[in-house]
Design a protein around this motif. Structure first.
Motif, PDB file in Angstrom:
ATOM      1  N   HIS A  42       0.817  -1.212   0.000  1.00  0.00           N
ATOM      2  CA  HIS A  42       0.000   0.000   0.000  1.00  0.00           C
ATOM      3  C   HIS A  42       0.850   1.262   0.000  1.00  0.00           C
ATOM      4  O   HIS A  42       0.393   2.329  -0.450  1.00  0.00           O
ATOM      5  CB  HIS A  42      -0.935   0.005   1.205  1.00  0.00           C
ATOM      6  N   GLU A  43       2.079   1.178   0.489  1.00  0.00           N
ATOM      7  CA  GLU A  43       2.944   2.359   0.523  1.00  0.00           C
ATOM      8  C   GLU A  43       3.277   2.870  -0.879  1.00  0.00           C
ATOM      9  O   GLU A  43       3.666   4.035  -1.061  1.00  0.00           O
ATOM     10  CB  GLU A  43       4.235   2.044   1.285  1.00  0.00           C
ATOM     11  N   ASP A  46       1.561   6.270  -2.210  1.00  0.00           N
ATOM     12  CA  ASP A  46       2.141   7.580  -1.904  1.00  0.00           C
ATOM     13  C   ASP A  46       3.543   7.746  -2.465  1.00  0.00           C
ATOM     14  O   ASP A  46       4.072   8.865  -2.455  1.00  0.00           O
ATOM     15  CB  ASP A  46       2.164   7.800  -0.391  1.00  0.00           C
ATOM     16  N   ARG A  47       4.130   6.685  -2.951  1.00  0.00           N
ATOM     17  CA  ARG A  47       5.484   6.769  -3.502  1.00  0.00           C
ATOM     18  C   ARG A  47       5.485   7.434  -4.873  1.00  0.00           C
ATOM     19  O   ARG A  47       6.466   8.063  -5.268  1.00  0.00           O
ATOM     20  CB  ARG A  47       6.096   5.366  -3.577  1.00  0.00           C
TER      21      ARG A  47
END
Length: 257
Positions: A42-43, A46-47
């Motif tokens: 899920h990170e 935002d990457r």
């Protein structure tokens, strides 16, 4: 993260991510592997804030299961989701482990590149995974979905091993693919601090010979879980950034560094 449920004819797909209405942006579709930790990948949302990003999992893996545990059905469902959420944007897919079997099976015409993290194309020699899977079966004897997944997708049962051959998926490759693999070879079976690469030596030879494939080797000591190594994470980030920049250029948008 909040989830969007895309109801497909195969079953429901829970997705997280960010979508831009600006069509001059690529879309990154990430599909995780079997038995992931909570909120796996899920990170990535935002990457890459300037791109559209969708992150999903295999049906039955922290997500509702389908009637059939079949990677072709999984791919069909994700094709439907892309047709709804990113029908015309350039799409790059990122499969992780078993998720690679799904991304390679996608047929959406706007996919322009695949990223494959630690793919495997046969299952009989996955010696670290087989006892792990059998332990899961022993501890979840009444779980029909788990039993069907491990048998139908992986060929693993409590008292049998049958190889599942997934090389036809790669033989049908129609767009370029970046394949990132761990440095530690799968064979021979031995004591190791972590799981080795699941991409066999035979697979590596065939990948090197495949005309649309670029093979990337992780740093020394890297294995199936590439994200355990910062250098591997950096390599994955570089390859992903380059792929997304390619897509943005195709769409006529600005390329980000």
């Amino acid at each position: 993260m909040d989830r969007l449920i895309v109801q497909t004819r195969f079953g429901p797909l829970p997705l997280v991510g960010r979508l831009h209405s600006d069509k001059a942006r690529p879309c990154l579709l990430v599909i995780g592997g079997a038995f992931p930790p909570p909120d796996f990948m899920h990170e990535v949302v935002d990457r890459y804030p300037w791109a559209s990003v969708l992150v999903g999992s295999l049906p039955g893996m922290r997500a509702p299961s389908f009637d059939r545990q079949d990677v072709s059905d999984f791919a069909g469902a994700y094709d439907e989701a892309l047709g709804l959420l990113a029908p015309s944007q350039p799409v790059v897919t990122c499969g992780v482990s078993t998720g690679c079997l799904v991304t390679l099976g996608l047929r959406s015409p706007n996919i322009y590149r695949h990223l494959l993290q630690e793919p495997f194309f046969s299952t009989a020699d996955l010696w670290p995974f087989i006892p792990y899977a059998r332990d899961l079966l022993a501890r979840n004897a009444d779980n029909a979905v788990l039993k069907a997944f491990l048998w139908d997708v992986c060929g693993v049962a409590p008292d049998a091993i049958v190889n599942r051959d997934y090389w036809p998926l790669l033989e049908g490759l129609r767009v370029p693919a970046d394949v990132i693999i761990g440095e530690m070879p799968l064979l021979p079976q031995r004591e190791l601090p972590t799981w080795p690469s699941f991409t066999t030596e035979a697979d590596r030879v065939r990948l090197r010979d495949a005309p649309l494939v670029t093979l990337h080797l992780g740093p020394p000591g890297s294995g199936h879980n590439l994200t355990l190594h910062r250098a591997s994470e950096a390599l994955i980030g570089e390859v992903t950034q380059a792929a997304l920049n390619e897509g943005r250029s195709m769409a006529g948008g600005r390329v980000d560094p």
